[in-house]
Design a protein around this motif. Structure first.
Motif, short mmCIF file in Angstrom:
data_model
loop_
_atom_site.label_atom_id
_atom_site.label_comp_id
_atom_site.label_asym_id
_atom_site.label_seq_id
_atom_site.Cartn_x
_atom_site.Cartn_y
_atom_site.Cartn_z
N LYS A 268 0.85 -1.19 0.00
CA LYS A 268 0.00 0.00 0.00
C LYS A 268 0.88 1.25 0.00
O LYS A 268 1.69 1.45 0.90
CB LYS A 268 -0.91 0.00 1.23
N ASP A 273 -2.42 10.07 3.98
CA ASP A 273 -3.84 9.72 4.09
C ASP A 273 -4.56 10.71 5.00
O ASP A 273 -4.51 10.59 6.23
CB ASP A 273 -3.99 8.29 4.63
N LYS A 280 -10.12 12.81 8.31
CA LYS A 280 -9.70 12.33 9.62
C LYS A 280 -9.64 13.49 10.61
O LYS A 280 -9.45 14.63 10.19
CB LYS A 280 -8.29 11.71 9.51
N MET A 288 0.03 10.03 9.27
CA MET A 288 -0.43 9.36 8.05
C MET A 288 0.53 9.51 6.87
O MET A 288 0.27 9.05 5.77
CB MET A 288 -1.84 9.82 7.69
N ASP A 291 1.59 6.06 5.78
CA ASP A 291 0.61 5.14 5.18
C ASP A 291 1.15 4.46 3.91
O ASP A 291 0.43 3.76 3.21
CB ASP A 291 -0.69 5.91 4.88
N SER A 348 -16.98 5.16 2.88
CA SER A 348 -16.03 6.11 3.46
C SER A 348 -14.85 6.27 2.52
O SER A 348 -14.25 5.28 2.08
CB SER A 348 -15.53 5.60 4.81
N ASP A 350 -12.19 7.28 3.51
CA ASP A 350 -11.02 6.96 4.33
C ASP A 350 -10.66 5.48 4.25
O ASP A 350 -9.61 5.06 4.73
CB ASP A 350 -11.28 7.38 5.79
N GLU A 352 -9.51 3.88 1.84
CA GLU A 352 -8.93 4.02 0.50
C GLU A 352 -7.91 2.94 0.19
O GLU A 352 -7.69 2.60 -0.97
CB GLU A 352 -8.28 5.41 0.36
N ARG A 354 -7.87 -0.30 0.65
CA ARG A 354 -8.41 -1.50 0.00
C ARG A 354 -8.77 -1.22 -1.46
O ARG A 354 -8.75 -2.13 -2.29
CB ARG A 354 -9.61 -2.03 0.79
N THR A 377 -0.79 -0.74 5.78
CA THR A 377 -1.31 -0.09 6.99
C THR A 377 -2.80 0.14 6.74
O THR A 377 -3.22 1.23 6.39
CB THR A 377 -0.60 1.27 7.18
N LEU A 378 -3.59 -0.93 6.92
CA LEU A 378 -4.94 -0.89 6.37
C LEU A 378 -6.03 -0.42 7.32
O LEU A 378 -6.91 0.34 6.92
CB LEU A 378 -5.31 -2.26 5.77
N THR A 379 -6.02 -0.90 8.57
CA THR A 379 -7.14 -0.56 9.45
C THR A 379 -6.73 -0.17 10.87
O THR A 379 -5.89 -0.82 11.49
CB THR A 379 -8.13 -1.75 9.57
N GLY A 380 -7.38 0.87 11.39
CA GLY A 380 -7.20 1.25 12.78
C GLY A 380 -7.68 0.12 13.69
O GLY A 380 -7.17 -0.06 14.80
N THR A 438 -16.71 -0.38 3.11
CA THR A 438 -16.54 -0.58 4.56
C THR A 438 -17.64 -1.50 5.06
O THR A 438 -18.71 -1.60 4.46
CB THR A 438 -16.64 0.74 5.37
N ALA A 467 -0.97 -1.88 10.30
CA ALA A 467 -1.36 -0.53 10.76
C ALA A 467 -0.71 -0.12 12.08
O ALA A 467 -0.30 1.03 12.23
CB ALA A 467 -2.87 -0.43 10.86
N ASP A 470 3.69 0.80 11.97
CA ASP A 470 4.37 1.74 11.08
C ASP A 470 5.35 2.65 11.79
O ASP A 470 6.48 2.82 11.37
CB ASP A 470 3.35 2.54 10.26
N1 BES Z 1 -4.43 4.29 6.85
C1 BES Z 1 -5.60 4.05 7.60
C2 BES Z 1 -5.43 2.98 8.68
C3 BES Z 1 -4.47 3.30 9.80
C4 BES Z 1 -4.95 3.70 11.04
C5 BES Z 1 -3.11 3.11 9.66
C6 BES Z 1 -4.07 3.95 12.07
C7 BES Z 1 -2.23 3.36 10.69
C8 BES Z 1 -2.70 3.78 11.91
C9 BES Z 1 -6.72 3.57 6.68
O1 BES Z 1 -6.69 4.09 5.40
C10 BES Z 1 -8.02 4.00 7.28
O2 BES Z 1 -8.23 5.17 7.37
N2 BES Z 1 -8.84 3.04 7.66
C11 BES Z 1 -10.11 3.32 8.24
C12 BES Z 1 -11.12 2.40 7.65
C13 BES Z 1 -12.53 2.70 8.05
C14 BES Z 1 -12.99 3.99 7.42
C15 BES Z 1 -13.42 1.57 7.62
C16 BES Z 1 -9.99 3.12 9.74
O3 BES Z 1 -9.33 2.17 10.17
O4 BES Z 1 -10.52 3.93 10.48
#
Ligand code: BES
Ligand code: MN
Ligand code: ZN
Length: 502
Positions: A268, A273, A280, A288, A291, A348, A350, A352, A354, A377-380, A438, A467, A470
């Motif tokens: 990714k 981000d 955010k 970010m 990311d 969302s 956010d 992005e 995926r 770094t996909l999901t919080g 989502t 995630a 990082d």
């Molecule tokens: N880049 C973030 C995920 C992330 C969160 C990485 C914290 C490193 C630390 C990702 O693009 C994101 O924003 N994911 C959302 C998905 C949600 C909108 C379904 C998230 O995890 O809040």
């Protein structure tokens, strides 16, 4: 950092510091420490019996040999309880040693390989772990400091020593492997630590091109017109809000002989981000910039793999773009058509990662891979589940997952599997499109992987959600504050195993 390997007895070593790894215990065992103690007229015995140093993991102590040795200082570092010592403890102790030496302004030091043995680990593994721990601990990105004094002092030379000449070859081999993997990790760290105004998709692509010339692998970068021509609608939908042009980086290491299958790595590459229109919160948004940690790992691993000339056909794919809000940005409610033809409803902007990975995973099919591994770094939600200790692993192939677990144990980079039960598919069903991007708050890491699975096809595939891995908030023994470079050692170990057997 320069590394040398020498056969020497401790009284022959002449350096700024002479270092010993010691397991926990009141009186350290081993011939070497006994000899040291007698040379130092029991100075080390007095230290140990004082209890000021008992060899706890990452504990250190300094002694001054008062001219009884050729080296200026004696440094002890603890490995912790004997039964708990593994390669990562040695890596940590090596990182601690480096940090201590830096504090003492020692430019060069010599370290004896530990006298103890670890079940299942060779001398060569020891040397690799020590070199990795040292070089990873020595890392800093100094170029943004304009005054010399703010630049952190760094070690110039590490000398590995052992008394036995017979061990030399194994030590050398391990040290070389350790150097390649630490250098690659530090390369990835540089890419991550650079701020997003520097590390744009274009710069990330240029970094890959520079490395491909240096280490001799193929690298092709697709720009906006080509990406449009390929109809990578999911990737493009994320890029459309940014003034920085997106790049699709395609890297390839193709050894001529003894090839063992094709592995595609997908990283990714969101260079920043903001969340896009689904913006955010501003607190810590600067983090970010990291990311693109998955992308940096893939690029660095390509370089290392080419350098080691592993017998595997390795392809690296990196979709790189920013995720920003603007008048042209993607909006919640929009429906986009991916490269595969499948449509995705945006809930969302956010979510992005995926979207860009979906197109890269579909693109991977053209190599007919024996394995696809994506790292992102996909999901919080993954940070909530596993914290900052290891990454999440999900996938469709148990054999591949097992191989990753084996590599994880050896590299010390932890992975933990989460289930990908088909029930989770319900959460990403859309009324209008083939799926939505989502699946709500429950099982956020899994529903993200469930979307990716639809694009991995029937190829053996594993997804690593990094995630929480990082950035490091406070210094660890071999991870300075900032970018971790997670995944480089893990993937490199996986690829080394993959190339040797199969
Ligand atoms: N880049 C973030 C995920 C992330 C969160 C990485 C914290 C490193 C630390 C990702 O693009 C994101 O924003 N994911 C959302 C998905 C949600 C909108 C379904 C998230 O995890 O809040
Ligand atoms: Mn996001
Ligand atoms: Zn993201």
């Amino acid at each position: 950092m320069e590394i040398t390997i020498k056969t020497k007895a401790l009284e022959e070593v002449e350096d700024e510091a002479l270092c010993f790894f010691l397991p926990e215990g009141k009186i350290p065992e081993g011939k070497r420490v006994k000899k040291l103690d007698s040379i130092l007229s029991k100075a080390s015995s007095f230290l140990f019996s004082s209890n000021d140093f008992v060899g706890k993991l990452n504990q250190t102590a300094v002694l001054y040999p008062e001219g009884k040795l050729r080296s200026k200082r004696i440094l002890f570092v603890g490995l912790g309880k004997k039964e708990k010592i593994d390669l990562d403890k040695l890596r940590q102790a090596s990182g601690t040693l480096c940090k201590k030496a830096k504090e003492l302004k020692v430019k060069s030091y010599s370290a004896f390989l530990p006298e103890i043995r670890i079940k299942g680990s060779s001398i060569s593994d020891f040397a690799q772990a020590i070199v990795e721990g040292t070089s990873l601990s020595n890392y800093q990105l100094a170029q943004y400091k304009t005054t010399e004094k703010e630049k952190i002092f760094s070690i110039k030379t590490l000398n590995l020593v052992d008394e036995k000449k017979a061990n030399l070859k194994a030590i050398k081999k391990g040290a070389e492997t350790g150097e390649v993997s630490a250098d690659a990790t530090n390369l990835a760290r540089d890419m991550i630590n650079h701020p997003a105004n520097y590390m744009t998709p274009t710069r990330l692509a240029n970094t890959a091109i520079d490395l491909s010339r240096k280490y001799r692998f193929k690298c092709e970068v697709l720009s906006l017109p080509e990406i449009k021509k390929l109809k990578m609608g999911a990737f493009l939908s994320v890029a459309q809000g940014s003034d920085q042009p997106p790049k699709f980086i395609i890297m390839e290491h193709k050894p001529e002989a003894k090839r063992v299958g094709t592995v595609v790595l997908v990283g990714k590459g969101i260079t920043f981000d903001s969340g896009g229109i689904s913006l955010k919160p501003s607190e810590n948004m600067g983090e970010m910039k990291a990311d693109m940690s998955g992308a940096s790992a893939v690029i660095a691993v390509m370089a290392a793999c080419a350098k080691l000339n592993l017998f595997v056909h390795l392809v690296g794919l990196v979709p790189a773009t920013e995720n920003l809000p603007s008048g042209t940005a993607l909006k919640p409610g929009d429906i986009v058509k991916s490269y595969s033809g499948k449509t995705i409803e945006i809930i969302s902007t956010d979510a992005e990662g995926r979207l860009i990975l979906a197109d890269a995973l579909s693109y991977a099919h053209k190599f007919e891979p024996s394995a696809i591994i994506d790292i992102a770094t996909l999901t919080g939600a993954c940070v909530i589940a596993l914290g900052h200790v290891g990454c999440g692993m999900l996938g469709n192939d148990n054999r591949l997952k097992e191989k990753i677990r084996v590599a994880s144990q050896k590299s010390g980079e932890k992975v933990w599997e989460l289930p990908l039960w088909e029930e989770y598919d319900e959460q990403i069903k859309s009324d209008l499109a083939d799926m939505k991007n989502t699946g709500g708050r429950p099982a956020g890491t899994i529903t993200a992987a469930a979307l990716l699975q639809k694009f991995a096809g029937d190829y053996p595939w594993v997804h690593l959600d990094i995630a929480g891995m990082d950035l490091e908030e406070k210094r660890k023994p071999y991870i300075p504050k900032g970018a971790i470079g997670f995944g480089v050692r893990l993937l490199l170990q996986f690829l080394r195993n993959y190339s040797n057997f199969r």
